[in-house]
Design an enzyme around this catalytic site. Structure first.
Site, mmCIF file in Angstrom:
data_model
loop_
_atom_site.group_PDB
_atom_site.id
_atom_site.type_symbol
_atom_site.label_atom_id
_atom_site.label_comp_id
_atom_site.label_asym_id
_atom_site.label_seq_id
_atom_site.Cartn_x
_atom_site.Cartn_y
_atom_site.Cartn_z
ATOM 1 N N LEU A 145 -33.143 -36.683 -26.561
ATOM 2 C CA LEU A 145 -32.939 -35.876 -27.798
ATOM 3 C C LEU A 145 -32.832 -36.440 -29.090
ATOM 4 O O LEU A 145 -32.669 -37.679 -29.220
ATOM 5 C CB LEU A 145 -31.498 -35.455 -27.377
ATOM 6 C CG LEU A 145 -30.652 -34.668 -28.377
ATOM 7 C CD1 LEU A 145 -30.725 -33.211 -27.994
ATOM 8 C CD2 LEU A 145 -29.250 -34.836 -28.295
ATOM 9 N N ASP A 204 -17.294 -26.839 -37.752
ATOM 10 C CA ASP A 204 -16.118 -26.549 -38.810
ATOM 11 C C ASP A 204 -14.715 -25.871 -37.929
ATOM 12 O O ASP A 204 -14.998 -25.779 -36.763
ATOM 13 C CB ASP A 204 -16.462 -25.166 -39.576
ATOM 14 C CG ASP A 204 -15.478 -24.954 -40.724
ATOM 15 O OD1 ASP A 204 -14.817 -26.229 -41.290
ATOM 16 O OD2 ASP A 204 -15.583 -23.724 -41.407
ATOM 17 N N HIS A 211 -10.237 -34.457 -37.221
ATOM 18 C CA HIS A 211 -11.699 -34.808 -37.360
ATOM 19 C C HIS A 211 -11.770 -36.011 -36.194
ATOM 20 O O HIS A 211 -12.812 -36.096 -35.735
ATOM 21 C CB HIS A 211 -11.701 -35.790 -38.587
ATOM 22 C CG HIS A 211 -11.528 -34.864 -39.983
ATOM 23 N ND1 HIS A 211 -12.292 -33.569 -39.779
ATOM 24 C CD2 HIS A 211 -10.901 -34.981 -41.258
ATOM 25 C CE1 HIS A 211 -11.945 -32.991 -41.082
ATOM 26 N NE2 HIS A 211 -11.088 -33.611 -41.918
HETATM 27 C C1 IPE Z 1 -19.042 -26.948 -44.108
HETATM 28 O O1 IPE Z 1 -17.765 -26.918 -44.020
HETATM 29 C C2 IPE Z 1 -19.223 -28.400 -44.002
HETATM 30 C C3 IPE Z 1 -19.271 -29.266 -42.690
HETATM 31 C C4 IPE Z 1 -18.940 -28.684 -41.581
HETATM 32 C C5 IPE Z 1 -19.709 -30.552 -42.728
HETATM 33 P P1 IPE Z 1 -16.771 -26.557 -44.736
HETATM 34 O O2 IPE Z 1 -15.487 -26.499 -44.071
HETATM 35 O O3 IPE Z 1 -16.657 -27.657 -45.972
HETATM 36 O O4 IPE Z 1 -17.296 -25.380 -45.376
HETATM 37 P P2 IPE Z 1 -16.379 -24.260 -46.565
HETATM 38 O O5 IPE Z 1 -15.936 -24.901 -47.734
HETATM 39 O O6 IPE Z 1 -15.330 -23.563 -45.839
HETATM 40 O O7 IPE Z 1 -17.589 -23.542 -46.923
HETATM 41 C C1 IPE Z 2 -15.174 -29.693 -40.519
HETATM 42 O O1 IPE Z 2 -13.834 -29.246 -40.467
HETATM 43 C C2 IPE Z 2 -15.159 -31.020 -40.769
HETATM 44 C C3 IPE Z 2 -15.774 -31.276 -42.132
HETATM 45 C C4 IPE Z 2 -15.999 -30.585 -43.057
HETATM 46 C C5 IPE Z 2 -15.754 -32.827 -42.450
HETATM 47 P P1 IPE Z 2 -12.686 -28.880 -41.805
HETATM 48 O O2 IPE Z 2 -12.311 -30.135 -42.143
HETATM 49 O O3 IPE Z 2 -13.559 -28.100 -42.686
HETATM 50 O O4 IPE Z 2 -11.662 -27.930 -41.190
HETATM 51 P P2 IPE Z 2 -11.013 -26.472 -41.584
HETATM 52 O O5 IPE Z 2 -12.086 -25.855 -41.828
HETATM 53 O O6 IPE Z 2 -10.300 -27.091 -42.744
HETATM 54 O O7 IPE Z 2 -10.231 -26.271 -40.480
HETATM 55 MG MG MG Z 3 -13.785 -26.162 -42.924
#
Ligand code: IPE
Ligand code: IPE
Ligand code: MG
Length: 252
Positions: A136, A25, A42
């Site tokens: 792995l 995240d 990303h």
């Molecule tokens: C969780 O991250 C899902 C992934 C990392 C793929 P999110 O950024 O979507 O989670 P929330 O919505 O903040 O809980």
């Molecule tokens: C996690 O990073 C990746 C996915 C959920 C695909 P985020 O896109 O949730 O990044 P933040 O949380 O908005 O910084």
């Molecule tokens: Mg996120």
């Protein structure tokens, strides 16, 4: 290979976690902080994946599970969703050969039926190509939700035993999406949030949880080592007392 359930018997504990599961995240915030579009985060996140896969293999971790796209991420703006899909496709296309050479077995976990046929085919090819690799096992959770996983397992179980009303945990476990892996020893979430966000609900029952403020694109081998160091300090009791752990011969 049958793996032990942490609620049915006490699993063996090793200094290096056998299975690490990560919620990657903070990609969006990493980018926003740099005045870049979220998608740049990303892209950077994919590079972090490459490094962490290799670092895990080097450290003798057997299973690495990465949350790439949740069943709730479809709620994001449509252009971000399509960019994520495209990124997933190109990353797979580019990385699969390297993974294979490096002894990585790829599994993609989740409800794949919602993806483009092209993406589904590529996933199937990648899994088939790498199926025999043993260094792995990398599981990518895509359109995955912990509740979806439990419910699809229940569905399979009930169809397998029509008319039966009572089921045991052991009967359900083989139908879960990651039945091929032991339960995660170490769970890591980057990006500062302290929640599970519908990741592996069943399998995290006794995992050690580790949260870091580091955004996923900045998460590197040194950050992984910090997480493992924290894991090593934990006393994994699985319901027992500390005193019992000190005399392992006395209890089963
Ligand atoms: C969780 O991250 C899902 C992934 C990392 C793929 P999110 O950024 O979507 O989670 P929330 O919505 O903040 O809980
Ligand atoms: C996690 O990073 C990746 C996915 C959920 C695909 P985020 O896109 O949730 O990044 P933040 O949380 O908005 O910084
Ligand atoms: Mg996120």
């Amino acid at each position: 290979m049958k793996h032990h359930s942490s609620t049915q018997s006490v699993p063996a504990v090793s200094a290096v976690p056998r299975h690490v599961a990560i919620i990657m995240d903070g990609n969006g915030r990493w980018a926003t902080k740099r005045f870049l579009p979220r998608v740049a985060g990303h892209g950077k996140g994919v590079e972090a994946v490459r490094a962490i896969v290799e670092a895990c293999a080097e450290r003798g971790i057997e299973y690495l599970t990465l949350f790439a796209f949740s069943s709730e991420n479809w709620r994001r703006p449509q252009d971000e969703v399509s960019l994520l899909m495209r990124l997933f496709m190109t990353a797979l296309e580019r990385e699969i050969g390297r993974m294979h050479t490096n002894g990585i077995r790829l599994r993609v976990i989740g409800d794949l039926s919602r993806f483009d046929q092209k993406l589904q085919d590529m996933i199937a090819r990648g899994e088939k190509l790498t199926a025999g690799n043993q260094r792995l096992t990398l599981s990518i959770c895509a359109n995955y939700g912990g509740r979806w996983d439990v419910m699809q397992a229940v569905g399979k179980l009930v169809r397998e035993h029509p008319g039966v009303a009572d089921f045991s945990e052991e009967a359900l476990a083989p139908h879960l999406a990651m039945a091929y892996a032991p339960e995660p020893d170490l769970f890591i979430r980057t990006g500062g949030e302290q929640r599970i966000s519908n990741f592996l609900l069943w399998q995290l029952a006794y995992s050690e949880l580790y949260f870091t403020e580091t955004y996923w694109p900045d998460f590197n081998a040194a950050a992984l080592d910090e997480a493992i160091a924290s894991y090593r300090q934990r006393e994994r009791r699985f319901g027992r007392t500390s005193a019992q752990l000190a005399q392992p011969g006395e209890i089963s």
